[in-house]
Design a protein around this motif. Structure first.
Motif, PDB file in Angstrom:
ATOM      1  N   ASN A 102     -77.143  61.429 -86.276  1.00  0.00           N
ATOM      2  CA  ASN A 102     -76.066  62.215 -86.880  1.00  0.00           C
ATOM      3  C   ASN A 102     -76.460  62.727 -88.264  1.00  0.00           C
ATOM      4  O   ASN A 102     -76.119  63.850 -88.627  1.00  0.00           O
ATOM      5  CB  ASN A 102     -74.783  61.387 -86.983  1.00  0.00           C
ATOM      6  CG  ASN A 102     -74.121  61.255 -85.635  1.00  0.00           C
ATOM      7  OD1 ASN A 102     -74.332  62.079 -84.748  1.00  0.00           O
ATOM      8  ND2 ASN A 102     -73.340  60.209 -85.445  1.00  0.00           N
ATOM      9  N   CYS A 103     -77.158  61.872 -89.028  1.00  0.00           N
ATOM     10  CA  CYS A 103     -77.636  62.296 -90.358  1.00  0.00           C
ATOM     11  C   CYS A 103     -78.543  63.515 -90.214  1.00  0.00           C
ATOM     12  O   CYS A 103     -78.444  64.475 -90.972  1.00  0.00           O
ATOM     13  CB  CYS A 103     -78.433  61.185 -91.037  1.00  0.00           C
ATOM     14  SG  CYS A 103     -77.434  59.924 -91.751  1.00  0.00           S
ATOM     15  N   ALA A 118     -79.681  69.197 -90.532  1.00  0.00           N
ATOM     16  CA  ALA A 118     -80.179  70.428 -89.901  1.00  0.00           C
ATOM     17  C   ALA A 118     -79.116  71.524 -89.966  1.00  0.00           C
ATOM     18  O   ALA A 118     -79.434  72.691 -90.157  1.00  0.00           O
ATOM     19  CB  ALA A 118     -80.560  70.153 -88.451  1.00  0.00           C
ATOM     20  N   ARG A 119     -77.851  71.110 -89.816  1.00  0.00           N
ATOM     21  CA  ARG A 119     -76.761  72.080 -89.896  1.00  0.00           C
ATOM     22  C   ARG A 119     -76.671  72.676 -91.293  1.00  0.00           C
ATOM     23  O   ARG A 119     -76.509  73.874 -91.472  1.00  0.00           O
ATOM     24  CB  ARG A 119     -75.433  71.399 -89.558  1.00  0.00           C
ATOM     25  CG  ARG A 119     -74.801  71.948 -88.306  1.00  0.00           C
ATOM     26  CD  ARG A 119     -73.393  71.488 -88.109  1.00  0.00           C
ATOM     27  NE  ARG A 119     -73.094  70.127 -88.493  1.00  0.00           N
ATOM     28  CZ  ARG A 119     -73.162  69.086 -87.675  1.00  0.00           C
ATOM     29  NH1 ARG A 119     -73.536  69.253 -86.433  1.00  0.00           N
ATOM     30  NH2 ARG A 119     -72.859  67.883 -88.091  1.00  0.00           N
ATOM     31  N   ILE A 120     -76.778  71.783 -92.299  1.00  0.00           N
ATOM     32  CA  ILE A 120     -76.654  72.254 -93.682  1.00  0.00           C
ATOM     33  C   ILE A 120     -77.821  73.175 -94.034  1.00  0.00           C
ATOM     34  O   ILE A 120     -77.657  74.233 -94.609  1.00  0.00           O
ATOM     35  CB  ILE A 120     -76.588  71.057 -94.661  1.00  0.00           C
ATOM     36  CG1 ILE A 120     -75.267  70.300 -94.461  1.00  0.00           C
ATOM     37  CG2 ILE A 120     -76.703  71.513 -96.101  1.00  0.00           C
ATOM     38  CD1 ILE A 120     -75.211  68.963 -95.161  1.00  0.00           C
ATOM     39  N   LYS A 121     -78.992  72.740 -93.697  1.00  0.00           N
ATOM     40  CA  LYS A 121     -80.186  73.491 -94.107  1.00  0.00           C
ATOM     41  C   LYS A 121     -80.459  74.700 -93.217  1.00  0.00           C
ATOM     42  O   LYS A 121     -81.210  75.583 -93.585  1.00  0.00           O
ATOM     43  CB  LYS A 121     -81.407  72.563 -94.098  1.00  0.00           C
ATOM     44  CG  LYS A 121     -81.341  71.477 -95.146  1.00  0.00           C
ATOM     45  CD  LYS A 121     -81.626  72.035 -96.522  1.00  0.00           C
ATOM     46  CE  LYS A 121     -81.372  70.951 -97.569  1.00  0.00           C
ATOM     47  NZ  LYS A 121     -81.360  71.460 -98.917  1.00  0.00           N
ATOM     48  N   PRO A 181     -84.588  72.726 -84.104  1.00  0.00           N
ATOM     49  CA  PRO A 181     -84.140  71.374 -84.456  1.00  0.00           C
ATOM     50  C   PRO A 181     -83.639  70.541 -83.275  1.00  0.00           C
ATOM     51  O   PRO A 181     -84.010  69.375 -83.144  1.00  0.00           O
ATOM     52  CB  PRO A 181     -83.008  71.628 -85.449  1.00  0.00           C
ATOM     53  CG  PRO A 181     -83.317  72.947 -86.039  1.00  0.00           C
ATOM     54  CD  PRO A 181     -84.001  73.741 -84.974  1.00  0.00           C
ATOM     55  N   HIS A 182     -82.811  71.117 -82.399  1.00  0.00           N
ATOM     56  CA  HIS A 182     -82.263  70.309 -81.306  1.00  0.00           C
ATOM     57  C   HIS A 182     -83.345  69.928 -80.295  1.00  0.00           C
ATOM     58  O   HIS A 182     -83.359  68.804 -79.791  1.00  0.00           O
ATOM     59  CB  HIS A 182     -81.131  71.067 -80.599  1.00  0.00           C
ATOM     60  CG  HIS A 182     -79.857  71.012 -81.375  1.00  0.00           C
ATOM     61  ND1 HIS A 182     -79.527  71.953 -82.325  1.00  0.00           N
ATOM     62  CD2 HIS A 182     -78.845  70.126 -81.376  1.00  0.00           C
ATOM     63  CE1 HIS A 182     -78.369  71.638 -82.860  1.00  0.00           C
ATOM     64  NE2 HIS A 182     -77.930  70.544 -82.312  1.00  0.00           N
TER      65      HIS A 182
END
Lengths: 167, 108
Positions: free
Chosen positions: A71-72, A77-80, A115-116
């Motif tokens: 989750n971290c 990855a979402r933020i960046k 990322p995913h």
């Protein structure tokens, strides 16, 4: 474990000492940046420390911690909004066979995956998780997990062609 | 278990060199201490906020309570006997709740 769950920081420190290697390796494969990886691993351990009382079964600590770490990473990855660009280094050009070079090339090759897809490949190959476990941990549909791993592995094989046995 | 590419699996296994934990642990302990301090500060802030709300509401509530007490004090002794019966007690409770609700500072 029971002591850590009751707020004993020394016991929690011992738990961290035992698990830090696995979590840091997971983030290193995901980020390719040792400093960022350690930062994210510390963040995951702090989150675990804050909410360890909510853990229902001590035996589930490993899986729970890994889920927190995932989750971290997803949040990071979402933020960046990680750019999926081929790394500056060309993974197949070097012919050095030392383990350090292999590791660098593996990380560079992983960095070329979205990322995913990277997350699914790392969880499968580095953590030994099954497709179903990955789907459950990441909330990515099982079919998507399978295709991420198959395509990701094919892409890595292509980039890391120097290291595998001839196929 | 799902089938994995053996060459890739070997590369991943080789990439897991043991990592030194001293610097990592020192950094983690620092972050835990910082998180502990932040949590403590937030708790102090929450307590302070509750105290401020209580202080702001205490004056009007006490005034209205005093008015109700005065009113009860004015009740003739004959009614006092009724007040200590279960029905009297229930009715007085309802009247009391209505008085408190009416006296809420937010309604002013």
């Amino acid at each position: 474990m029971a002591l850590a769950m009751n707020g004993d920081d020394t016991a929690y420190g011992e738990l961290v000492r035992r698990r830090q290697d696995a979590i840091r390796h997971l983030f290193r494969r995901l980020t390719r940046d040792p400093a960022l990886a350690d930062d994210l691993a510390q963040h995951a351990f702090v989150l675990a420390w804050k909410s360890i009382r909510t853990l229902k079964s001590p035996a589930a600590f490993g899986a729970w911690l890994r889920k927190l770490a995932v989750n971290c990473w997803l949040q990071h990855a979402r933020i960046k909004k990680y750019e999926v660009a081929l790394a500056d280094e060309a993974p197949c050009e070097g012919h050095a066979s030392s383990r350090v070079t292999e590791r660098l090339d593996l990380d560079a090759a992983l960095a070329t995956l979205p990322p995913h897809a990277r997350l699914c490949v790392v969880l499968a190959y580095s953590e030994g998780m099954s497709h179903a476990e990955i789907s459950e941990s990441t909330a990515i549909p099982l079919g998507t997990v399978k295709s991420h791993i198959a395509r990701g592995a094919a892409h890595l094989r292509e980039l890391l062609c120097d290291y595998g046995e001839p196929r | 278990m799902n089938e994995l590419d053996p060459d890739l699996a070997r590369l991943f296994a080789q990439a897991r060199a043991p990592l030194a934990d001293d610097v990592f642990m020192a950094g983690l302990l620092l972050k835990m201490e910082r998180a502990r301090r932040t949590r403590m500060r937030l708790q102090v802030l929450a307590i302070a906020a509750v105290a401020v709300v209580v202080l702001l509401n205490l004056g009007p509530v006490l005034e209205d309570t005093a008015a109700v007490v005065r009113l009860v004090g004015d009740i003739p002794p004959a009614y006092a006997d009724v007040l200590i019966t279960p029905w009297g007690w229930a009715v007085s409770m309802l009247v009391g709740i209505a008085a408190v609700l009416r006296a809420r500072p937010s309604r002013r």
